[in-house]
Write an enzyme that holds these catalytic residues in place. Structure first.
Site, short mmCIF file in Angstrom:
data_model
loop_
_atom_site.label_atom_id
_atom_site.label_comp_id
_atom_site.label_asym_id
_atom_site.label_seq_id
_atom_site.Cartn_x
_atom_site.Cartn_y
_atom_site.Cartn_z
N MET A 90 0.57 -1.24 0.10
CA MET A 90 0.17 0.52 0.04
C MET A 90 0.54 1.25 0.23
O MET A 90 0.45 2.10 1.02
CB MET A 90 -1.16 0.02 1.65
CG MET A 90 -1.91 -1.16 1.19
SD MET A 90 -2.66 -1.41 -0.28
CE MET A 90 -4.15 -2.31 -0.34
N LEU A 93 4.81 3.92 -5.36
CA LEU A 93 6.80 3.89 -5.78
C LEU A 93 7.23 5.02 -6.36
O LEU A 93 6.42 5.26 -7.27
CB LEU A 93 6.73 2.86 -6.48
CG LEU A 93 6.58 1.14 -6.19
CD1 LEU A 93 7.39 0.35 -7.41
CD2 LEU A 93 6.56 0.65 -4.60
N HIS A 109 -4.55 -4.92 -8.23
CA HIS A 109 -5.45 -3.78 -8.28
C HIS A 109 -7.45 -4.76 -8.10
O HIS A 109 -7.22 -5.38 -8.81
CB HIS A 109 -5.55 -2.88 -8.64
CG HIS A 109 -6.89 -2.12 -8.33
ND1 HIS A 109 -6.94 -1.35 -7.05
CD2 HIS A 109 -8.05 -1.70 -8.79
CE1 HIS A 109 -7.42 -0.14 -6.88
NE2 HIS A 109 -8.10 -0.65 -7.50
C1 GAR Z 1 -5.71 -6.98 -2.67
O1 GAR Z 1 -7.20 -7.08 -2.69
C2 GAR Z 1 -5.23 -6.34 -3.62
O2 GAR Z 1 -6.08 -6.49 -4.65
C3 GAR Z 1 -5.23 -5.33 -2.76
O3 GAR Z 1 -5.46 -5.12 -1.36
C4 GAR Z 1 -5.47 -6.84 -0.98
C5 GAR Z 1 -3.86 -7.40 -0.61
O4 GAR Z 1 -4.44 -8.06 -0.28
N1 GAR Z 1 -3.96 -4.16 -3.77
C6 GAR Z 1 -4.88 -2.86 -4.02
O5 GAR Z 1 -6.34 -1.99 -3.28
C7 GAR Z 1 -3.83 -1.95 -4.47
N2 GAR Z 1 -3.92 -0.52 -5.08
P1 GAR Z 1 -3.21 -9.21 0.34
O6 GAR Z 1 -2.70 -8.85 1.33
O7 GAR Z 1 -4.29 -10.79 0.58
O8 GAR Z 1 -3.32 -9.77 -1.47
#
Ligand code: GAR
Length: 201
Positions: A90, A93, A109
């Site tokens: 999160m 970069l 995403h």
């Molecule tokens: C996931 O749903 C991913 O797509 C999202 O955070 C979550 C992480 O879950 N990413 C974003 O929103 C990036 N903009 P995880 O730690 O269980 O993989």
């Protein structure tokens, strides 16, 4: 052998899906060389340790973006990483970081980009009332949730859904999509024309 570096900030389920794919031979010729979290309490980093992987915490708090990025890139290069996979990382970069790995940084995403970039994409999509959402794996560029799309998977939004059931259905597809996207990139049989990634036949 391709050397993957995983960056995460939280739960780490996408990391686990990638690690399971590597272990099962679904990403031929790849191994995970290092898992890095910017948060010490990320459950994903504990999981990485349990799995016997190199797991590092490089705290971002209180550091300028590029200062932190330089530490992360040093660690990635130390582990000879040639493909960086953001898995719930999160942080945006810095342009400098992006330039260190041209077309070698992937992000996942939980929406069909360019719809609903940013935080809580599943909640945004649910509140908007879309009938179809999904997930996107894309190359990382200097803009948030923006680079060329590698793989997308669509997920229906059901009348019986709430934002949690929708997010769970999207997550299942994320876990499949990330492995597919890594295989596309490692196979190198693609070109990017404008924003369009086209796979060679
Ligand atoms: C996931 O749903 C991913 O797509 C999202 O955070 C979550 C992480 O879950 N990413 C974003 O929103 C990036 N903009 P995880 O730690 O269980 O993989």
């Amino acid at each position: 052998m391709h050397s993957l570096g995983i960056l995460l900030s939280g739960r780490g389920s996408n990391f686990v899906a990638i690690a399971d794919s590597v272990d099962a031979g679904r990403i031929p010729g790849a191994r995970i060389s290092v898992v890095i979290s910017n948060k010490a309490d990320a459950p994903g980093i504990a999981t990485a340790r349990q799995r016997g992987l190199h797991a590092l915490v490089i705290p971002s708090k209180g550091k300028a973006r590029e200062e932190h990025d330089r530490e992360v890139v040093t660690a990635l290069k130390h582990h000879k990483v040639d493909l960086v996979c953001l898995a719930g990382y999160m942080r945006l970069l810095s342009p400098w970081f992006v330039q260190q790995f041209p077309q070698r940084i992937l992000n996942i995403h939980p929406s069909l980009l360019p719809a609903f970039p940013g935080l809580e994409a599943q909640e945004q999509a649910f509140a908007y009332g879309v009938k179809v959402s999904g997930c996107t794996v894309h190359f990382v560029d200097e803009e948030l949730d923006h680079g060329a799309i590698i793989v997308q998977k669509a997920v229906p939004v059901l009348d019986s859904d709430d934002e949690h059931t929708l997010a769970a259905r999207i997550l299942e597809q994320e876990h499949v999509a990330y492995t597919d996207a890594i295989n596309v990139v490692l196979a190198r049989g693609f070109t990017v024309i404008g924003r369009r990634l086209v796979t060679a036949r």
